[in-house]
Structure formats: structure tokens, C-alpha cells
Design a protein around this motif. Structure first.
Motif, PDB file in Angstrom:
ATOM      1  N   ILE A 298       0.739  -1.078   0.089  1.00  0.00           N
ATOM      2  CA  ILE A 298       0.065  -0.042   0.150  1.00  0.00           C
ATOM      3  C   ILE A 298       0.365   1.285   0.071  1.00  0.00           C
ATOM      4  O   ILE A 298       1.661   1.304   0.840  1.00  0.00           O
ATOM      5  N   TRP A 299       0.409   2.290  -0.774  1.00  0.00           N
ATOM      6  CA  TRP A 299       0.992   3.368  -1.014  1.00  0.00           C
ATOM      7  C   TRP A 299       0.366   4.459  -0.299  1.00  0.00           C
ATOM      8  O   TRP A 299      -1.083   4.609  -0.845  1.00  0.00           O
ATOM      9  N   HIS A 300       0.512   4.702   0.688  1.00  0.00           N
ATOM     10  CA  HIS A 300      -0.284   6.119   1.697  1.00  0.00           C
ATOM     11  C   HIS A 300       0.002   6.976   1.600  1.00  0.00           C
ATOM     12  O   HIS A 300       0.831   7.868   2.144  1.00  0.00           O
ATOM     13  N   ALA A 301      -1.113   7.904   0.453  1.00  0.00           N
ATOM     14  CA  ALA A 301      -0.360   9.713   0.097  1.00  0.00           C
ATOM     15  C   ALA A 301      -1.643  10.187   0.926  1.00  0.00           C
ATOM     16  O   ALA A 301      -2.428   9.684   0.935  1.00  0.00           O
ATOM     17  N   ARG A 302      -0.809  11.486   0.968  1.00  0.00           N
ATOM     18  CA  ARG A 302      -1.466  12.841   1.823  1.00  0.00           C
ATOM     19  C   ARG A 302      -1.395  13.599   1.325  1.00  0.00           C
ATOM     20  O   ARG A 302      -2.472  14.396   1.798  1.00  0.00           O
ATOM     21  N   ARG A 303      -0.946  13.861   0.397  1.00  0.00           N
ATOM     22  CA  ARG A 303      -0.779  14.564  -1.370  1.00  0.00           C
ATOM     23  C   ARG A 303      -0.224  14.947  -2.400  1.00  0.00           C
ATOM     24  O   ARG A 303      -0.625  13.664  -2.469  1.00  0.00           O
ATOM     25  N   ASN A 304      -0.837  16.030  -3.394  1.00  0.00           N
ATOM     26  CA  ASN A 304      -1.298  16.006  -4.683  1.00  0.00           C
ATOM     27  C   ASN A 304      -0.095  14.824  -4.731  1.00  0.00           C
ATOM     28  O   ASN A 304      -0.114  13.554  -6.419  1.00  0.00           O
ATOM     29  N   PRO A 305       1.210  15.580  -4.626  1.00  0.00           N
ATOM     30  CA  PRO A 305       2.887  15.246  -5.289  1.00  0.00           C
ATOM     31  C   PRO A 305       2.974  13.415  -4.785  1.00  0.00           C
ATOM     32  O   PRO A 305       3.315  12.235  -5.688  1.00  0.00           O
ATOM     33  N   GLU A 306       2.598  12.971  -3.905  1.00  0.00           N
ATOM     34  CA  GLU A 306       2.152  11.781  -3.414  1.00  0.00           C
ATOM     35  C   GLU A 306       1.555  10.824  -4.058  1.00  0.00           C
ATOM     36  O   GLU A 306       1.843   9.537  -4.564  1.00  0.00           O
ATOM     37  N   MET A 307       0.676  11.284  -4.384  1.00  0.00           N
ATOM     38  CA  MET A 307      -0.488  10.616  -5.393  1.00  0.00           C
ATOM     39  C   MET A 307      -0.203  10.274  -6.218  1.00  0.00           C
ATOM     40  O   MET A 307      -0.472   9.341  -7.120  1.00  0.00           O
ATOM     41  N   LEU A 308       1.045  11.698  -6.599  1.00  0.00           N
ATOM     42  CA  LEU A 308       1.218  11.692  -8.957  1.00  0.00           C
ATOM     43  C   LEU A 308       2.030  10.139  -8.237  1.00  0.00           C
ATOM     44  O   LEU A 308       2.544   9.868  -9.181  1.00  0.00           O
ATOM     45  N   ALA A 309       2.725  10.265  -7.655  1.00  0.00           N
ATOM     46  CA  ALA A 309       4.349   9.603  -7.949  1.00  0.00           C
ATOM     47  C   ALA A 309       3.815   8.378  -7.075  1.00  0.00           C
ATOM     48  O   ALA A 309       3.898   7.454  -7.981  1.00  0.00           O
ATOM     49  N   GLY A 310       2.460   7.750  -6.696  1.00  0.00           N
ATOM     50  CA  GLY A 310       1.796   5.930  -6.636  1.00  0.00           C
ATOM     51  C   GLY A 310       1.506   5.927  -7.949  1.00  0.00           C
ATOM     52  O   GLY A 310       1.801   5.154  -8.467  1.00  0.00           O
ATOM     53  N   VAL A 311       0.659   6.960  -8.513  1.00  0.00           N
ATOM     54  CA  VAL A 311       0.291   6.554  -9.707  1.00  0.00           C
ATOM     55  C   VAL A 311       1.070   6.301 -10.969  1.00  0.00           C
ATOM     56  O   VAL A 311       1.213   5.470 -11.870  1.00  0.00           O
ATOM     57  N   VAL A 312       2.186   6.568 -10.503  1.00  0.00           N
ATOM     58  CA  VAL A 312       3.960   6.600 -12.014  1.00  0.00           C
ATOM     59  C   VAL A 312       3.949   5.568 -11.346  1.00  0.00           C
ATOM     60  O   VAL A 312       4.420   4.365 -12.551  1.00  0.00           O
ATOM     61  N   LEU A 313       3.996   4.507 -10.696  1.00  0.00           N
ATOM     62  CA  LEU A 313       4.833   3.657 -10.361  1.00  0.00           C
ATOM     63  C   LEU A 313       3.777   2.740 -10.727  1.00  0.00           C
ATOM     64  O   LEU A 313       4.596   1.371 -11.022  1.00  0.00           O
TER      65      LEU A 313
END
Length: 369
Positions: free
Chosen positions: A89-104
Motif C-alpha cells: 500500500i502506497w499511502h499518500a496524503r498530498r497531490n505529489p504523493e498521489m502522482l508518485a504512486g500513480v506513476v509507480l
């Protein structure tokens, strides 16, 4: 769930700041912002408790070395599953972290499930909405923030460390330790000194309230950044002009805010805007009633008329009226203080937030079959 041996390994890794064994890491909590923020504070508080029963690691700047922290070269480990066989699980809390998860996940085909925690209380921009739609699960930190989500979600409210924020054994002793006069009552406003935080509203309320209440003193703590230095100075000048420079105390940024909450008899949260806002909880857990504006999650934290009062944003007359009632009525203030303490301990311990988040993780893993 990690077994006891694996949990001990994670604790040892955290204590010695060693690179975690990625074969055991099932959750990654990224932090893509160096400057301390509410999100960073949340990660710092949650991860040590989560690591007691879960293989979890952080990655990114601005985090203490005591947390289990991935090194950047370990990002390649995310391209294969952990030993458990489950998707991490990649648990994001900001937009850049969501984007990083989507790219990965989408570009590099990393076997990840994406979870996002949303605290925003506004209509999200198109880009944010797009990213949110890519998530496998979404957590809202309050009912207010949940109202702006257009996808299925779970509300998990923030909690606080109720062992850390607790009433002092002896308030007079606690006040003396802070250089305060224990024969007086104190009303506090803590946080960054700036317009958004409503520090000016607090000062104006005190200028109206304190002259008729000679046994009360107001305390402001918090850092004023360079761009807010003039704003802070104007507030100090207002206090001086009102003859209250010695009764509206500006303490600046303090090393540990915990004892300051316990030294107060009343706390005011005058914010004009807030994402969630933990200070009312920290005050209530310290046995202090609260008067707060209706921003962030304040109306969901305070039991109206029981643990304090919620007033409209920027409603200075209401702030003066509600605070004045508490300042003038010792019995009412004591009753509210006891109710506030019980409410915070029963409903907002940090462990409850950890359990709520773990419930979301378990649902994501169960959906994987």
C-alpha cells in the motif's frame, strides 16, 4: 500482519535508522515536503504505532531519523511484492504523493495499491479529482472533508496522544515551571501567528475582555515567519496601546507546547481557515474547555455547550461573549474541563486513528483476494 519477530526487526531498524528490510514492508508512507506541516506531523505520530503490528516505512525529506525510512535506492524494491505476497500500500496524503504512486503503479507496473487521505474542505481542482479517481481507497479526516469527495470513502478522524496531552498533576507547579504566576488564570491561543490563524481576532477579543477581568492573562505562542513579522508586531503594538502589554503575552515558538496547554484555564481557536486542526483536541485532552470558530473539523471535535462552544468564523462579538462566560463562571469552566477531558480520551486517542486506517488497509487487501 507482521509476526512478533518481524515487528521487533522494524522497531530495531527505526531505533538505529537502518534501511528497512523491504521484503517485510507492506505499507509505504511517503512525505514529499521538507517543511514541517500537519501532514508531516501526522506521519511522525502514526508510523511508530503502526510499526508495532505492521511492516511500514516512510520515504522523503523532513522526517526524523527515528522512523523506519526507506532509502531512495530502495524504490526499486517496490517493483516486486513483499514476502507476504500482498500488494504494498502506497499511502499518500498530498497531490505529489498521489502522482508518485500513480506513476509507480501505471508506468513502472509496481504492484501497489494506492490509498489517499483527504483533509481538504473545498471543491477539488480537476487535477486532484483525476488523481483521487486513481486511488484504490480514500480516507476523509472529517465529515466536512468527506462532503467534497465524489468517490467512495471512509471517514477516519485524526487522534492525539492522550498520554502526552493530559492535565498536569498540579497546575500551579506546571505554571511556575513555565514562568507563569499560579495565582492567575490563563487563556491561550497557540499556533503560527498569522491572519489565517486568526491571531488578531484573539488579541482583539482579549483587549475587550481583560480590562474587566484583572485575574486573567492571555498567552500567544507560535512562530511568526518573516512575512508575518509585521503582522505580529502590529498585534503587540495593539496590546501596548490598550495598556495590556503585560497581560497579552507573546511567547514565540516554544520547544514543547504540551505543558502550555495544561497551564491554561481556557483555550480559544480563532482560525479563519483550517484543514483539520488539532489544537482544540490537545486542549480538551489537557482538561481545558475550548471556544473555536466553525472551521476545519472543530464542530466535529467539540460537543457544543458541553466541552466548549463553536462560533461562526470571524464573529468577534460571539468570541467575546462565549469566552467571557467561561472566564466569569468557575463552576461552568470546571464542568466543561472535566467533560472535555473525558470526551477527548474516549473518542480521539491516537490508537483509534491507527485502527481506523488499518481497517482501510485490510479492506484493500481483502479486495485483492
Amino acid at each position: 500482519m507482521a509476526d512478533h519477530k518481524e515487528t521487533a526487526t522494524f522497531k530495531a531498524a527505526a531505533a538505529h535508522s537502518a534501511a528497512p528490510d523491504m521484503a517485510r514492508v507492506e505499507v509505504v508512507a511517503p512525505n514529499m515536503k521538507k517543511r514541517l506541516s500537519g501532514v508531516t506531523s501526522t506521519i511522525i505520530q502514526l508510523v511508530p504505532i503502526q510499526s508495532q503490528s505492521l511492516g511500514i516505512a516512510t520515504i522523503g525529506p523532513g522526517l526524523p531519523q527515528t522512523l523506519p525510512r526507506m532509502r531512495w535506492w530502495q524504490v526499486f524494491s517496490l517493483l516486486k511484492r513483499p514476502r507476504s505476497g500482498r500488494r504494498r500500500i502506497w499511502h499518500a496524503r498530498r497531490n505529489p504523493e498521489m502522482l508518485a504512486g500513480v506513476v509507480l503503479k501505471s508506468v513502472f507496473r509496481a504492484p501497489l495499491s494506492l490509498v489517499f487521505t483527504s483533509a481538504g474542505q473545498r471543491d477539488h481542482k480537476r487535477w486532484t479529482k483525476f488523481l483521487i479517481r486513481q486511488m484504490d481507497a480514500v480516507i476523509a479526516t472529517s465529515r466536512k472533508s468527506a462532503a467534497y469527495l465524489k468517490v467512495p470513502h471512509t471517514v477516519v478522524m485524526h487522534g492525539i496522544d492522550t498520554d502526552r496531552f493530559t492535565p498536569p498533576a498540579d497546575k500551579a507547579v506546571a505554571q511556575k515551571a513555565l514562568g507563569l504566576d499560579p495565582s492567575r488564570h490563563y487563556v491561550g491561543c497557540f499556533g503560527r501567528v498569522r491572519h489565517q490563524k486568526g491571531t488578531d481576532l484573539f488579541v482583539e477579543a482579549m483587549i475587550e475582555l481583560l480590562p474587566a477581568r484583572p485575574d486573567w492573562t492571555a498567552v500567544v505562542t507560535g512562530r511568526a515567519t518573516a512575512q508575518n513579522a509585521e503582522f505580529e508586531q502590529k498585534l503587540k503594538d495593539r496590546a501596548t496601546a490598550a495598556g495590556l502589554a503585560d497581560r497579552i503575552l507573546f511567547k514565540g515558538e516554544v520547544d514543547d507546547i504540551t505543558p502550555w496547554f495544561g497551564a491554561m484555564s481556557l483555550y480559544i481557536a480563532p482560525q479563519r481557515w483550517e484543514g483539520f486542526g488539532l489544537t482544540p483536541l490537545e486542549a480538551m485532552a489537557s482538561g481545558v474547555p475550548v471556544v473555536a470558530t466553525d472551521v476545519g473539523a472543530f464542530s466535529e471535535l467539540i460537543v457544543e455547550g458541553v466541552t466548549g462552544n463553536v462560533i461562526a468564523r470571524e464573529d468577534l462579538p460571539a468570541m467575546v461573549a462565549k469566552a467571557g462566560r467561561f472566564m466569569d463562571d468557575d463552576a461552568m469552566r470546571q464542568t466543561a474541563a472535566e467533560a472535555a477531558l473525558a470526551h477527548a480520551r474516549a473518542n480521539f486517542p491516537l490508537r483509534r486513528e491507527v485502527d481506523g486506517i488499518r481497517g482501510v488497509y485490510d479492506q484493500v487487501w481483502a479486495a485483492q483476494g
